[in-house]
Design a protein around this motif. Structure first.
Motif, PDB file in Angstrom:
ATOM      1  N   GLY B 339       4.322  15.496  -5.167  1.00 58.78           N
ATOM      2  CA  GLY B 339       3.592  16.534  -4.445  1.00 58.78           C
ATOM      3  C   GLY B 339       2.091  16.335  -4.487  1.00 58.78           C
ATOM      4  N   GLN B 340       1.656  15.466  -5.400  1.00 59.57           N
ATOM      5  CA  GLN B 340       0.226  15.203  -5.553  1.00 59.57           C
ATOM      6  C   GLN B 340      -0.333  14.501  -4.319  1.00 59.57           C
ATOM      7  OE1 GLN B 340      -1.361  15.966  -8.573  1.00 59.57           O
ATOM      8  NE2 GLN B 340      -3.274  15.470  -7.519  1.00 59.57           N
ATOM      9  N   ARG B 341      -1.506  14.905  -3.868  1.00 57.02           N
ATOM     10  CA  ARG B 341      -2.139  14.199  -2.753  1.00 57.02           C
ATOM     11  C   ARG B 341      -2.914  13.016  -3.308  1.00 57.02           C
ATOM     12  NH1 ARG B 341      -1.229  16.737   1.652  1.00 57.02           N
ATOM     13  NH2 ARG B 341      -2.523  15.259   2.789  1.00 57.02           N
ATOM     14  N   VAL B 342      -2.757  11.835  -2.656  1.00 54.70           N
ATOM     15  CA  VAL B 342      -3.445  10.634  -3.148  1.00 54.70           C
ATOM     16  C   VAL B 342      -4.052   9.882  -1.974  1.00 54.70           C
ATOM     17  CG1 VAL B 342      -2.017  10.282  -5.203  1.00 54.70           C
ATOM     18  CG2 VAL B 342      -1.280   9.335  -3.011  1.00 54.70           C
ATOM     19  N   HIS B 343      -4.882   8.925  -2.297  1.00 55.34           N
ATOM     20  CA  HIS B 343      -5.418   8.015  -1.287  1.00 55.34           C
ATOM     21  C   HIS B 343      -5.089   6.602  -1.655  1.00 55.34           C
ATOM     22  CE1 HIS B 343      -7.690  11.559  -0.043  1.00 55.34           C
ATOM     23  NE2 HIS B 343      -7.756  10.947   1.128  1.00 55.34           N
ATOM     24  N   LEU B 344      -4.548   5.839  -0.679  1.00 56.25           N
ATOM     25  CA  LEU B 344      -4.162   4.469  -0.958  1.00 56.25           C
ATOM     26  C   LEU B 344      -5.125   3.512  -0.293  1.00 56.25           C
ATOM     27  CD1 LEU B 344      -0.306   4.628  -0.284  1.00 56.25           C
ATOM     28  CD2 LEU B 344      -1.557   5.146  -2.393  1.00 56.25           C
ATOM     29  N   ALA B 345      -5.738   2.661  -1.125  1.00 58.27           N
ATOM     30  CA  ALA B 345      -6.572   1.604  -0.567  1.00 58.27           C
ATOM     31  C   ALA B 345      -5.755   0.319  -0.512  1.00 58.27           C
ATOM     32  CB  ALA B 345      -7.810   1.403  -1.439  1.00 58.27           C
ATOM     33  N   ILE B 346      -6.111  -0.553   0.411  1.00 57.91           N
ATOM     34  CA  ILE B 346      -5.357  -1.786   0.588  1.00 57.91           C
ATOM     35  C   ILE B 346      -6.209  -2.965   0.172  1.00 57.91           C
ATOM     36  CG2 ILE B 346      -4.323  -3.325   2.318  1.00 57.91           C
ATOM     37  CD1 ILE B 346      -3.522  -0.800   3.862  1.00 57.91           C
ATOM     38  N   LEU B 347      -5.629  -3.888  -0.616  1.00 58.79           N
ATOM     39  CA  LEU B 347      -6.348  -5.087  -1.023  1.00 58.79           C
ATOM     40  C   LEU B 347      -6.313  -6.064   0.144  1.00 58.79           C
ATOM     41  CD1 LEU B 347      -4.791  -5.491  -4.574  1.00 58.79           C
ATOM     42  CD2 LEU B 347      -7.004  -4.490  -3.983  1.00 58.79           C
ATOM     43  N   SER B 348      -7.369  -6.073   0.918  1.00 56.91           N
ATOM     44  CA  SER B 348      -7.327  -6.797   2.187  1.00 56.91           C
ATOM     45  C   SER B 348      -7.272  -8.306   2.001  1.00 56.91           C
ATOM     46  CB  SER B 348      -8.529  -6.420   3.041  1.00 56.91           C
ATOM     47  OG  SER B 348      -9.702  -6.791   2.342  1.00 56.91           O
ATOM     48  N   GLY B 349      -7.607  -8.793   0.820  1.00 58.15           N
ATOM     49  CA  GLY B 349      -7.624 -10.236   0.609  1.00 58.15           C
ATOM     50  C   GLY B 349      -6.265 -10.900   0.713  1.00 58.15           C
ATOM     51  N   THR B 350      -5.201 -10.193   0.368  1.00 55.81           N
ATOM     52  CA  THR B 350      -3.912 -10.861   0.313  1.00 55.81           C
ATOM     53  C   THR B 350      -2.912 -10.382   1.354  1.00 55.81           C
ATOM     54  OG1 THR B 350      -3.242  -9.259  -1.352  1.00 55.81           O
ATOM     55  CG2 THR B 350      -4.048 -11.381  -2.146  1.00 55.81           C
ATOM     56  N   ILE B 351      -3.175  -9.306   2.050  1.00 58.65           N
ATOM     57  CA  ILE B 351      -2.158  -8.813   2.980  1.00 58.65           C
ATOM     58  C   ILE B 351      -2.003  -9.754   4.171  1.00 58.65           C
ATOM     59  CG2 ILE B 351      -2.507  -6.395   2.395  1.00 58.65           C
ATOM     60  CD1 ILE B 351      -3.950  -6.225   5.186  1.00 58.65           C
ATOM     61  N   ASN B 352      -0.891  -9.584   4.874  1.00 66.37           N
ATOM     62  CA  ASN B 352      -0.617 -10.425   6.036  1.00 66.37           C
ATOM     63  C   ASN B 352      -0.675  -9.605   7.306  1.00 66.37           C
ATOM     64  OD1 ASN B 352       0.279 -13.309   5.192  1.00 66.37           O
ATOM     65  ND2 ASN B 352       1.105 -11.888   3.651  1.00 66.37           N
ATOM     66  N   VAL B 353      -1.227 -10.218   8.325  1.00 71.08           N
ATOM     67  CA  VAL B 353      -1.397  -9.544   9.600  1.00 71.08           C
ATOM     68  C   VAL B 353      -0.562 -10.268  10.648  1.00 71.08           C
ATOM     69  CG1 VAL B 353      -3.078  -8.831  11.347  1.00 71.08           C
ATOM     70  CG2 VAL B 353      -3.745  -8.959   8.930  1.00 71.08           C
ATOM     71  N   TYR B 354       0.222  -9.507  11.430  1.00 69.03           N
ATOM     72  CA  TYR B 354       1.088 -10.117  12.434  1.00 69.03           C
ATOM     73  C   TYR B 354       0.777  -9.566  13.803  1.00 69.03           C
ATOM     74  CZ  TYR B 354       3.642 -11.647   8.372  1.00 69.03           C
ATOM     75  OH  TYR B 354       3.964 -12.237   7.188  1.00 69.03           O
ATOM     76  N   ASP B 355       1.125 -10.340  14.827  1.00 73.99           N
ATOM     77  CA  ASP B 355       0.976  -9.799  16.170  1.00 73.99           C
ATOM     78  C   ASP B 355       1.994  -8.681  16.369  1.00 73.99           C
ATOM     79  OD1 ASP B 355       3.364 -11.057  16.511  1.00 73.99           O
ATOM     80  OD2 ASP B 355       2.663 -12.529  17.973  1.00 73.99           O
TER      81      ASP B 355
END
Ligand SMILES: Nc1ncnc2c1ncn2[C@@H]1O[C@H](COP(=O)(O)OP(=O)(O)OP(=O)(O)O)[C@@H](O)[C@H]1O
Ligand SMILES: [Mg+2]
Lengths: 551, 368
Positions: B339-355
């Motif tokens: 139930g807790q509200r949180v904020h998620l940051a993304i480690l942009s260095g390792t994620i993968n981006v697809y079309d």
């Protein structure tokens, strides 16, 4: 095991009654036979004279030798013929293999002596093939009577058993075993010899035993086609039945020897088979593949040739049943005369067969359900003993059981000789095992906890049995009952001993008509038997959803 | 001696259905190569083509440049470990292992020596006189392995050899298999649909789907730079999130998620021109989310948390309704009660981006 208290419940009572039945109708008669063989028939004194007589006369020893020769040859030949047959049908795609399997099954279900009589019609002194070859090629075929005839008839009759056994075993061989061998460069005959043969050896032994016992006990075939080639069952029959010079005590003595011998073979087989058995179940069974070129031709030729030979007797007999007859000879043209004659002359045998087989099958069904339950779910000393009793008919040849029943129940306090009851008793004892086996097989798959669940929900033992267990067994019971039924209506060796004018069965009628040379009537009756067999088998396939029968 | 295996435009058909359309693949000498993919994708089919149990309908299969298409299984010098072990039930352990040697010209003395050597290697020498039915699953597995390697095969083939074992034994056995393979150095083709197992044992993995190879690479590469979304989701766990890509006109790229979360990424293989937006999908592994303490990132609400000791698995429901999975390291002291509200940051260095179709990885250096 702890828990599961042994209470005296309704099952104890049922076990007791079944047990009593076996004691009175199987153990006692065999015991009486034993007594009879050791006491002189006229003076009533203890004597070993019968045994001495048997072992000292070349005449009797000759019959023993004949029996052994026939039995061993038939067993080996059946394995040699049917083993490859089963192998081919397993690995190769054969056109019409479904039909072939059913035909082979049907051929094995007829009474052997019908084969004997059909082969006499075909290859006998005046047989159609013999005459045909003489007319066309101008030479006389070698004689079919005697050893070679018995060998031919029994091999064709019994090799389907080996075929069914081996086919069943091969179905349980996982294909990856074959592939594992192949990947290690073990192929072709070498693969067969190193892998397949050892794996199916236990099955070959079991099937071989069955063939051995049947060939050993068969009486009709040597009687018809043997022509002086005397085997032990023929000897027993003659000693027991012949009005002049026959001797019950002597027949009993021979019977005792036969049973001892059969038991020895049986135990020997068990001993060897037990040491070699592997439990196998195939995740991916061997798939039949389409063979190429000559191999494909050879495979088809072998399978079809065997099927034709196996079906030949019944087909030819059916054909002759529609031929016109004049007196005892077949003449040109077709008619239903033989059927009319069959109904008018021996119509009572048809009625008798249905009546007695019908009652028998009801008793068998009930008894088999109970016995299967006791032996599978109530293990213990009594259950084990019961299990042994149910196996005895495998060892005791039919004619011997007939004699044993007759010598026991032809005197007070219980006179049954001459009645339908004694035949029914004999049928029940001899044909019960098929139904017990297939009932037990299903029961083995029923988890104990299912019953415990019912009982925990408050159902009584009996209610659980009838509402839960029996419905789960029913397919196996019916499948077994049909096989029992077929084997009852084609039974000869016990009925021939026990029948009287009023209780003549169809097989007995066929046999006597053949002996008298009334081939038309015999053919009509045999064909009716074949039709009933085929219809029953179709029913079996429908009910069990299976394509094979275990014997 | 081991061989390099190569598939050139290999085709497999069962009747009219093509199960493998024109597949090409090279397996190197001595490599532990794994075929990985969901059930029915054609792994077994491919393996059995190498073994020679399946016909090949088109293309060429070669061992060290030698065409093998029509060579009988027994002549390929392969060792095969079957899923159900296929131990001969009528032979004892030593006899089973010696079986392949008996089919070759090996002297009796040599046979015995090699059998006992290999039984030692797989650590079942004490059972050598036992019948198979008296062996446990893991022991049978070792017999199967010994039997396959003792003939010094050029190739070792294994089809889900561990699938009949229980979880713990599976881990033990896969380590054993790996170390034995390394010791004998045979080219090995291994089939599994368990991706963790594949990662643990393989030098390289081919991920398959419907008879087509999706990606070939070392376990680490496949995990970190999946060639497409199928591989990304099949290997390991990941969250696929819709996003929009905007070029900055200077080679860099900005990935915009939701209404207001902007990630700046190193250059992507994107077609986005400056000031133009392209729909994309990003794949974020659970460990690539961090709980931010300064209110940046994607806002959401914790809907489930499972404390696993080393870390805590969280399911967070984002504002757009999507539920994502993340891992919170135990060191983090952000409160994550349900139930807790949180904020998620993304480690942009390792994620993968697809079309948008998920077919193409847009990360530079993804090798495609
Ligand atoms: N003998 C066959 N005849 C027809 N189709 C087949 C045959 N064997 C396999 N197939 C088909 O080929 C495809 C690939 O099967 P394969 O056994 O190679 O899959 P797999 O990747 O090994 O799957 P699993 O992980 O379930 O073992 C499947 O769609 C299957 O239905
Ligand atoms: Mg598979």
């Amino acid at each position: 095991m702890i828990g599961r208290m042994r209470r005296l419940d309704i099952w104890s009572l049922i076990t007791f009654f079944i047990f009593a039945g076996y004691l009175i109708f199987l153990a006692l008669p065999l015991f009486m036979l034993l007594i009879k063989s050791f006491f002189d028939g006229t003076t009533g004194e203890f004597s070993l004279a019968y045994f001495y007589k048997f072992f000292s006369k070349a005449y009797y020893m000759n019959a023993v030798w004949n029996s052994l020769k026939v039995t061993v040859c038939v067993t080996l030949l059946s394995i040699l013929v049917a083993g490859p047959l089963a192998y081919i049908m397993t690995i190769a795609k054969i056109k019409g293999s479904g039909t072939v399997r059913i035909l082979i099954l049907i051929s094995s279900m007829s009474a052997p002596f019908i084969g004997a009589y059909a082969w006499i019609l075909l290859l006998g002194r005046n047989g159609v093939i013999t005459n045909f070859i003489f007319d066309v090629f101008g030479f006389r075929m070698p004689d079919i009577y005697g050893f070679s005839g018995v060998l031919l008839v029994l091999t064709l009759q019994l090799s389907p058993l080996i075929f069914m056994y081996v086919s069943g075993a091969l179905k349980n061989v996982d294909n990856s075993l074959m592939e594992a061998a192949e990947s290690m460069n073990c192929t072709g005959l070498r693969k067969m010899w190193k892998i397949l043969v050892p794996l199916i050896t236990p099955t070959l032994l079991a099937g071989g035993l069955l063939v051995f016992m049947r060939a050993f006990a068969d009486f009709g075939t040597p009687m018809l086609i043997g022509e002086g080639f005397r085997t032990v069952p023929v000897l027993i029959f003659n000693e027991f039945i012949s009005e002049v010079g026959g001797d019950d005590g002597f027949a009993a003595a021979i019977s005792v020897i036969v049973v001892l011998f059969a038991t020895t073979v049986f135990l020997l087989q068990k001993f060897v088979a037990n040491r070699k058995s592997y439990s196998m179940s195939a995740l991916n069974p061997i798939e039949p593949k389409k063979l190429k070129g000559a191999a494909n031709w050879a495979a088809h030729l072998y399978v079809y040739l065997f099927t034709i030979l196996a079906m030949m007797p019944q087909t030819y007999v059916a054909y002759t049943s529609f031929q016109k007859t004049s007196g005892k000879i077949f003449v040109d043209g077709y008619s239903l005369g033989s059927y009319r004659a069959a109904f008018s002359k021996v119509g009572d045998s048809i009625y008798n067969t249905f009546m007695m087989a019908g009652i028998t099958i009801i008793i068998i069904t009930i008894a088999a359900v109970l016995i299967a339950y006791v032996t599978v779910k109530r293990k213990g000393a009594v259950a084990n003993l019961l299990d042994t009793f149910t196996m005895l008919p495998y060892i005791v040849p039919g004619s011997i059981l007939g004699i044993a029943l007759l010598v026991t129940f032809n005197q007070e306090p219980l006179v049954l000789s001459g009645s339908a009851v004694i035949l029914i008793i004999a049928f029940v004892i001899r044909r019960l095992p098929y139904t017990i086996r297939s009932s037990a097989a299903v029961l083995h798959q029923v988890n104990d906890s299912i019953e415990e669940a019912a009982i925990s929900l408050g159902a009584s033992t009996m209610r659980t049995f009838f509402k839960i267990t029996v419905p789960m067994m029913i397919s196996g019971v019916f499948a077994g009952a049909i096989i029992s039924w077929i084997s009852i209506i084609t039974e000869l060796s016990t009925s021939i001993i026990l029948y009287t004018g009023n209780t003549r069965t169809m097989t007995v009628a066929v046999y006597t008509e053949v002996v008298r040379g009334n081939y038309g009537v015999a053919a009509a009756l045999s064909t009716m038997l074949t039709v009933i067999t085929v219809v029953s088998l179709l029913l079996f396939f429908k009910l069990s959803g299976k394509k094979e029968v275990t014997m | 001696m081991s061989v390099a295996i190569s598939f050139r435009d290999i085709v497999k058909k069962y009747g009219d259905t093509t199960v493998i359309p024109e597949l090409s693949l090279d397996i190197q000498k001595g490599e532990f190569f794994t075929l990985l993919g969901p059930s029915g994708c054609g792994k077994t089919t491919l393996l059995r083509m190498v073994a020679g149990f399946n016909s090949i309908e088109g293309g060429a299969l070669t061992f060290n440049e030698k065409k093998m298409n029509d060579v009988a299984p027994g002549k390929r010098n392969i060792g095969m470990v079957f899923q159900n072990y296929a131990i001969f039930p009528h032979l004892n352990v030593a006899q089973n292992v010696a079986f392949g040697l008996e089919n070759r010209k090996v002297t009796k003395a040599d046979q015995q020596r090699r059998v006992s050597e290999i039984l030692n290697t797989v650590q079942i020498d004490i059972y050598k006189n036992r019948m198979p039915k008296n062996l446990s699953g893991g022991q049978q597995q070792r017999v199967a392995l010994a039997r396959a390697i003792v003939i010094n095969p050029d190739v070792l083939l294994m089809d889900e050899p561990l699938s009949n074992l229980d979880a713990q034994l599976r881990v033990d056995m896969r380590n054993a298999i790996k170390s034995i393979q390394r010791e004998v150095g045979i080219t090995t083709v291994y089939v599994t649909h368990d991706q963790e197992e594949a990662m643990a044992v393989s030098d390289r993995i081919a991920v398959m789907k419907s008879g087509v190879i999706q990606q070939v690479g070392a376990p680490r590469d496949i995990y970190q730079r999946p060639a497409n979304l199928f591989v990304a989701t099949f290997i390991g766990r990941t969250n696929v999130i819709d996003a929009v890509l905007e070029g900055d006109g200077a080679g860099g790229a900005a990935v915009i998620i939701g209404s207001n979360y902007i990630l700046t990424m190193p250059a992507l293989l994107s077609e986005a021109k400056p000031n133009e937006s392209v729909a994309i999908k990003i794949s974020v592994r659970p460990e690539e989310f961090v709980l931010s303490e300064d209110g940046t990132g994607l806002a959401g609400k914790v809907v489930n948390n499972v404390f696993l000791g080393l870390n805590t698995h969280l399911i967070v429901k984002l504002e757009n309704g999507q539920e994502v999975e993340m891992i919170q390291q135990s060191a983090s002291n952000v409160v994550t009660d349900i139930g807790q509200r949180v904020h998620l940051a993304i480690l942009s260095g390792t994620i993968n981006v697809y079309d948008a179709s998920g077919e193409r990885n847009l990360n530079r250096g993804s090798g495609l």
